[in-house]
Design a protein around this motif. Structure first.
Motif, PDB file in Angstrom:
ATOM      1  N   ALA A   1      21.231  21.606  -7.448  1.00  0.00           N
ATOM      2  CA  ALA A   1      22.943  21.677  -7.174  1.00  0.00           C
ATOM      3  C   ALA A   1      23.508  20.333  -6.611  1.00  0.00           C
ATOM      4  O   ALA A   1      24.866  19.083  -6.805  1.00  0.00           O
ATOM      5  N   HIS A   2      22.122  19.142  -6.224  1.00  0.00           N
ATOM      6  CA  HIS A   2      22.647  17.710  -5.593  1.00  0.00           C
ATOM      7  C   HIS A   2      21.732  16.464  -5.930  1.00  0.00           C
ATOM      8  O   HIS A   2      20.543  16.424  -4.881  1.00  0.00           O
ATOM      9  N   PRO A   3      21.113  16.756  -7.512  1.00  0.00           N
ATOM     10  CA  PRO A   3      20.563  15.454  -7.820  1.00  0.00           C
ATOM     11  C   PRO A   3      20.022  14.384  -6.688  1.00  0.00           C
ATOM     12  O   PRO A   3      18.925  14.290  -6.669  1.00  0.00           O
ATOM     13  N   PHE A   4      21.486  13.475  -6.624  1.00  0.00           N
ATOM     14  CA  PHE A   4      20.750  12.758  -6.094  1.00  0.00           C
ATOM     15  C   PHE A   4      20.294  12.817  -4.778  1.00  0.00           C
ATOM     16  O   PHE A   4      19.203  12.160  -4.340  1.00  0.00           O
ATOM     17  N   ALA A   5      20.966  13.397  -3.488  1.00  0.00           N
ATOM     18  CA  ALA A   5      20.098  13.967  -2.447  1.00  0.00           C
ATOM     19  C   ALA A   5      18.765  14.730  -2.531  1.00  0.00           C
ATOM     20  O   ALA A   5      18.248  14.390  -2.033  1.00  0.00           O
ATOM     21  N   MET A   6      18.870  14.806  -3.920  1.00  0.00           N
ATOM     22  CA  MET A   6      17.649  15.630  -3.983  1.00  0.00           C
ATOM     23  C   MET A   6      16.904  14.462  -4.385  1.00  0.00           C
ATOM     24  O   MET A   6      15.253  14.459  -3.731  1.00  0.00           O
ATOM     25  N   MET A   7      16.896  13.935  -4.871  1.00  0.00           N
ATOM     26  CA  MET A   7      15.521  11.918  -5.313  1.00  0.00           C
ATOM     27  C   MET A   7      15.763  11.567  -3.451  1.00  0.00           C
ATOM     28  O   MET A   7      14.638  11.409  -3.400  1.00  0.00           O
ATOM     29  N   LEU A   8      17.530  11.417  -3.243  1.00  0.00           N
ATOM     30  CA  LEU A   8      16.688  10.609  -1.914  1.00  0.00           C
ATOM     31  C   LEU A   8      15.906  11.014  -0.867  1.00  0.00           C
ATOM     32  O   LEU A   8      14.475  10.758  -0.730  1.00  0.00           O
ATOM     33  N   PHE A   9      16.189  13.100  -0.786  1.00  0.00           N
ATOM     34  CA  PHE A   9      14.860  13.427   0.181  1.00  0.00           C
ATOM     35  C   PHE A   9      13.347  13.143  -0.776  1.00  0.00           C
ATOM     36  O   PHE A   9      12.035  12.966   0.533  1.00  0.00           O
ATOM     37  N   LEU A  10      13.256  13.078  -1.373  1.00  0.00           N
ATOM     38  CA  LEU A  10      12.116  13.539  -2.004  1.00  0.00           C
ATOM     39  C   LEU A  10      10.999  12.265  -1.905  1.00  0.00           C
ATOM     40  O   LEU A  10      10.397  11.262  -1.724  1.00  0.00           O
ATOM     41  N   VAL A  11      12.108  11.124  -2.146  1.00  0.00           N
ATOM     42  CA  VAL A  11      11.445   9.374  -2.402  1.00  0.00           C
ATOM     43  C   VAL A  11      11.039   9.370  -0.810  1.00  0.00           C
ATOM     44  O   VAL A  11       9.853   8.781  -0.180  1.00  0.00           O
ATOM     45  N   LEU A  12      12.169   9.790   0.506  1.00  0.00           N
ATOM     46  CA  LEU A  12      11.946  10.103   1.937  1.00  0.00           C
ATOM     47  C   LEU A  12      11.052  10.154   2.210  1.00  0.00           C
ATOM     48  O   LEU A  12      10.069   9.883   2.914  1.00  0.00           O
ATOM     49  N   THR A  13      10.469  11.456   1.310  1.00  0.00           N
ATOM     50  CA  THR A  13       9.367  12.098   1.761  1.00  0.00           C
ATOM     51  C   THR A  13       7.994  11.393   1.492  1.00  0.00           C
ATOM     52  O   THR A  13       6.906  11.542   1.801  1.00  0.00           O
TER      53      THR A  13
ATOM     54  N   TYR B   1       1.265  -0.736  -0.004  1.00  0.00           N
ATOM     55  CA  TYR B   1      -0.144  -0.135  -0.232  1.00  0.00           C
ATOM     56  C   TYR B   1       0.628   1.227  -0.076  1.00  0.00           C
ATOM     57  O   TYR B   1       0.448   2.272  -0.842  1.00  0.00           O
ATOM     58  N   VAL B   2       1.758   1.265   1.193  1.00  0.00           N
ATOM     59  CA  VAL B   2       2.939   2.628   1.035  1.00  0.00           C
ATOM     60  C   VAL B   2       3.425   2.995  -0.416  1.00  0.00           C
ATOM     61  O   VAL B   2       3.677   4.324  -0.910  1.00  0.00           O
ATOM     62  N   GLY B   3       4.309   1.544  -0.693  1.00  0.00           N
ATOM     63  CA  GLY B   3       4.642   1.573  -2.197  1.00  0.00           C
ATOM     64  C   GLY B   3       4.272   2.291  -3.085  1.00  0.00           C
ATOM     65  O   GLY B   3       4.264   3.022  -3.554  1.00  0.00           O
ATOM     66  N   ALA B   4       2.652   2.005  -3.426  1.00  0.00           N
ATOM     67  CA  ALA B   4       2.081   2.211  -4.109  1.00  0.00           C
ATOM     68  C   ALA B   4       1.934   3.668  -4.424  1.00  0.00           C
ATOM     69  O   ALA B   4       1.624   5.100  -4.936  1.00  0.00           O
ATOM     70  N   ALA B   5       1.463   4.171  -3.006  1.00  0.00           N
ATOM     71  CA  ALA B   5       1.185   5.392  -2.382  1.00  0.00           C
ATOM     72  C   ALA B   5       1.712   6.351  -2.732  1.00  0.00           C
ATOM     73  O   ALA B   5       2.716   8.329  -3.167  1.00  0.00           O
ATOM     74  N   ALA B   6       3.331   5.475  -2.096  1.00  0.00           N
ATOM     75  CA  ALA B   6       4.509   6.422  -2.436  1.00  0.00           C
ATOM     76  C   ALA B   6       4.510   6.717  -4.104  1.00  0.00           C
ATOM     77  O   ALA B   6       5.200   7.346  -4.330  1.00  0.00           O
ATOM     78  N   THR B   7       4.830   5.530  -4.413  1.00  0.00           N
ATOM     79  CA  THR B   7       5.332   5.737  -6.776  1.00  0.00           C
ATOM     80  C   THR B   7       4.326   6.934  -6.921  1.00  0.00           C
ATOM     81  O   THR B   7       4.718   7.789  -7.632  1.00  0.00           O
ATOM     82  N   LYS B   8       2.872   6.722  -6.527  1.00  0.00           N
ATOM     83  CA  LYS B   8       2.087   7.929  -7.786  1.00  0.00           C
ATOM     84  C   LYS B   8       2.056   9.769  -7.227  1.00  0.00           C
ATOM     85  O   LYS B   8       2.646  10.067  -7.415  1.00  0.00           O
ATOM     86  N   ALA B   9       2.616   9.437  -5.445  1.00  0.00           N
ATOM     87  CA  ALA B   9       3.242  10.832  -5.120  1.00  0.00           C
ATOM     88  C   ALA B   9       4.188  11.141  -5.205  1.00  0.00           C
ATOM     89  O   ALA B   9       5.065  12.534  -6.155  1.00  0.00           O
ATOM     90  N   LEU B  10       5.273  10.462  -6.194  1.00  0.00           N
ATOM     91  CA  LEU B  10       6.671  10.546  -6.426  1.00  0.00           C
ATOM     92  C   LEU B  10       6.665  11.289  -7.829  1.00  0.00           C
ATOM     93  O   LEU B  10       7.003  12.034  -8.564  1.00  0.00           O
ATOM     94  N   PHE B  11       5.694  10.071  -8.853  1.00  0.00           N
ATOM     95  CA  PHE B  11       5.495  11.041  -9.993  1.00  0.00           C
ATOM     96  C   PHE B  11       4.911  12.093 -10.032  1.00  0.00           C
ATOM     97  O   PHE B  11       5.260  12.873 -10.359  1.00  0.00           O
ATOM     98  N   ILE B  12       3.450  12.627  -9.606  1.00  0.00           N
ATOM     99  CA  ILE B  12       3.204  14.117  -9.443  1.00  0.00           C
ATOM    100  C   ILE B  12       3.947  15.006  -8.738  1.00  0.00           C
ATOM    101  O   ILE B  12       4.386  15.760  -9.631  1.00  0.00           O
ATOM    102  N   GLY B  13       5.588  14.869  -8.114  1.00  0.00           N
ATOM    103  CA  GLY B  13       6.539  14.971  -7.359  1.00  0.00           C
ATOM    104  C   GLY B  13       7.238  15.160  -9.147  1.00  0.00           C
ATOM    105  O   GLY B  13       7.821  16.455  -9.431  1.00  0.00           O
ATOM    106  N   VAL B  14       7.847  14.669  -9.094  1.00  0.00           N
ATOM    107  CA  VAL B  14       8.335  14.512 -10.367  1.00  0.00           C
ATOM    108  C   VAL B  14       7.758  15.552 -11.803  1.00  0.00           C
ATOM    109  O   VAL B  14       8.244  16.324 -12.643  1.00  0.00           O
ATOM    110  N   VAL B  15       6.461  14.712 -11.779  1.00  0.00           N
ATOM    111  CA  VAL B  15       5.109  15.841 -12.864  1.00  0.00           C
ATOM    112  C   VAL B  15       5.365  17.589 -12.684  1.00  0.00           C
ATOM    113  O   VAL B  15       6.043  18.347 -13.284  1.00  0.00           O
ATOM    114  N   ILE B  16       5.317  18.353 -11.540  1.00  0.00           N
ATOM    115  CA  ILE B  16       5.845  19.215 -11.008  1.00  0.00           C
ATOM    116  C   ILE B  16       7.236  19.861 -11.387  1.00  0.00           C
ATOM    117  O   ILE B  16       7.412  20.979 -12.331  1.00  0.00           O
TER     118      ILE B  16
END
Ligand code: ADP
Ligand code: MG
Lengths: 309, 253
Positions: free
Chosen positions: B134-146, B106-121
């Protein structure tokens, strides 16, 4: 035969303090069809829900195929298919995806051929691409069955599968059950229709107020249900049953003014004619004659007061 | 681990998302564009720069966080509340799966949807303003963790909720204010001193600060704090969910 499902002193008290199961003991043999017969609120659904993991038991133990339902829940639940009483389905999903989901949820690898076979058997193949909300009530119930069968259960619980279902579909359902039995699936179904138990069960368990009152071979129970009582009221007052009538197993009513004879309506000969001849031969005068059918209620009452069986 | 079951739950949940893909896609694009028109053009023309970053660009991380957090919560809470509401939860409870597998699905799916929307924005935003990360990997890490941690929180809310009002309540009354007050659209250094202190009790501040750092290299609080905060929050949610399944709270009678 070994018990595939063994329930020991199972109790369930709901949060509000209501005790829905009061120490249920039941062994179910592999490959049999057991009908749990009982009025609304008897605890049938609670019993099934507890075995399947939907409600937690308050005390007692249950093993499925030798696996404890709490300690070894994966092994236990893998063997079980559940068709719930209520039609609980995701309305916007298609039939195919819903059934496929169930198989995956039980950890079984994808098997489209099997799902096709199940859908065809349940006459749902044409509807496989329909959203569930587009289906009729009877079809939805069959989707529930398809979901339960999708992961090859060894035990299938059917909670009132034919409640509110038309005659045609009921017959179809019974056919499906018979076929599953041929495949060796153990089936436990609940019902409050005695005819249903009669039509498909091997054994019948009677449950009321959270207690199993009896579990019997169907044939035996039906015989009891088929029994009638003949009350021969007399002009005379007797102090004991006259000798020639004793062989009939006749008893005397408390006031001594009637003879009571129990007979089997299913038997080839009821023995009524011979009995009445004997009554006349004994020089007794008939005042009136009455018969009474023993119903399921009679059996319940008899069981509760503890003077039957 | 019953990976097949996790995949089944995940796919089933994602199917709901794909059924409404246009809606899932259009609404963040539209709302982001509106934010840029309102904040970027109207206010940005007056504010000019924050901490050396053009205001239009400065609000991008906060905008993404705002959407990602609310989406993760609403997707996850709805995802588990809906089966409770329509009764299909019986199947989850009677399946040979443990709590971790249910949560992962459940959380995996919900996080995926949120991530998709984050990327769209993010992509939409990059059409309006100049963005360098400046730090693309850190950016993705923060995004995914959030995405993951707020989906966990959403899962808890979905289990807790007894009706649709309650389902909306926490996001509306708690999360949205925290996000708006968490420095989505300003640097907390712009606040009066007393509010700068109070703001530090808002966990969202750490997330947005860290996320913004991954874009521009500057932050309100040290990046380590941000990672600690989000890690701690994730563990807290996991603990709560573990307890929920252990006790059957609001799931098992
Ligand atoms: N979740 C629950 N909380 C409290 N009481 C319940 C709950 N579910 C069922 N009961 C009560 O337990 C009794 C048995 O219910 P149930 O098992 O559904 O009976 P049946 O399936 O035989 O009709 C009923 O009196 C019912 O009101
Ligand atoms: Mg019931």
């Amino acid at each position: 035969m070994a018990a595939i499902l063994s329930i020991k002193d199972l109790q369930k008290t709901y949060e509000g303090g209501f005790q829905a199961l009061k120490g249920v003991n039941l062994d179910i043999e592999e490959g049999e069809i057991l009908a749990l017969l009982g009025p609304n609120g008897a605890g049938k659904t609670t019993l099934i829900s507890t075995i399947c993991g939907i409600t937690t038991p308050s005390s007692g133990s249950v093993t499925v195929g030798g696996h404890d339902i709490l300690e070894d829940f994966r092994a236990a639940r893998s063997l079980i298919g559940l068709v719930p009483q209520e039609i609980n389905l995701e309305p916007f999903e298609t039939v195919w995806n819903s059934v496929r989901f169930s198989r995956g949820l039980f950890g079984k690898p994808r098997n489209d051929a099997l799902i096709e076979e199940i859908l065809r058997k349940l006459s749902l193949w044409d509807k496989r691409k329909s959203q569930i909300k587009e289906l009729s009530g009877g079809m939805k119930r069959r989707v529930l069955i398809a979901k339960a069968l999708s992961h090859d259960p060894r035990i299938l619980f059917l909670d009132e599968p034919t409640a509110g279902v038309d005659v045609e579909l009921r017959k179809d359902m019974w056919d499906v059950v018979a076929e599953l039995k041929r495949d060796g699936v153990t089936i436990i179904l609940t019902t409050h229709y005695i005819e249903e138990a009669e039509a498909i069960a091997d054994r019948v368990g009677v449950i009321t107020s959270g207690e199993i009152l009896l579990v019997q071979e169907k044939e035996q129970l039906m015989r009891q249900l088929g029994q009638k009582q003949l009350e021969v009221q007399l002009v005379e007052t007797l102090s004991e049953v006259p000798d020639p009538l004793r062989t009939y197993g006749v008893s005397l009513r408390e006031d001594g003014r009637a003879l009571i004879y129990t007979y089997d309506t299913n038997a080839e000969r009821t023995g009524i004619t011979a009995l009445l001849n004997e009554v006349a031969a004994a020089g007794l005068t008939l005042a009136d004659v009455q018969t009474r059918q023993s119903s399921l209620e009679d059996i319940f009452v008899g069981l509760v007061s503890g003077d039957n069986t | 681990m019953n990976w097949t079951a996790i995949a089944a739950i995940y796919r089933f949940e994602m199917a709901r998302f794909f059924r409404t893909l246009m809606q899932s896609f259009l609404s963040p694009v539209l709302s982001t564009s509106l934010y840029f028109v309102v904040f970027g053009a109207a206010i940005g023309s007056r504010i000019d720069q924050v901490e050396g970053v053009a205001y239009g660009a400065f609000i991008v991380p906060g905008l993404i966080m705002l959407s990602v957090m609310t989406q993760a919560i609403s997707n996850a809470s709805f995802g588990i509340y809906f089966p409770k509401f329509i009764g299909t939860i019986y199947e989850l409870l009677s399946a040979p799966v443990n709590f971790l597998e249910i949560v992962l699905g459940y959380v995996g799916a919900a996080a995926t949807k949120a991530l998709f929307i984050g990327v769209v924005i993010l992509i939409t935003a990059s059409l309006f303003v100049d963005l360098t990360i400046a730090h693309p990997f850190a950016m993705m890490l923060f995004l995914v963790l959030t995405c993951v941690s707020f989906a966990l929180l959403g899962f808890i809310i979905g289990v807790w909720a007894k009706n649709f009002e309650q389902l909306q309540l926490v996001p509306l009354l708690i999360v949205t204010p925290l996000v708006f007050l968490g420095g989505s659209f300003y640097s907390i250094s712009m606040l009066p001193t007393i509010w700068q202190k109070i703001t530090l009790f808002n966990p969202v501040v750490y997330l947005i600060s860290g996320f913004r750092w991954s874009f521009f290299g500057t932050s309100d609080v040290p990046v380590g704090f941000s990672l600690l905060a989000i890690g701690g929050f994730t563990l807290l949610c996991l603990g709560a969910i573990w307890w929920i399944f252990k006790t059957g709270w609001r799931i098992r009678a």
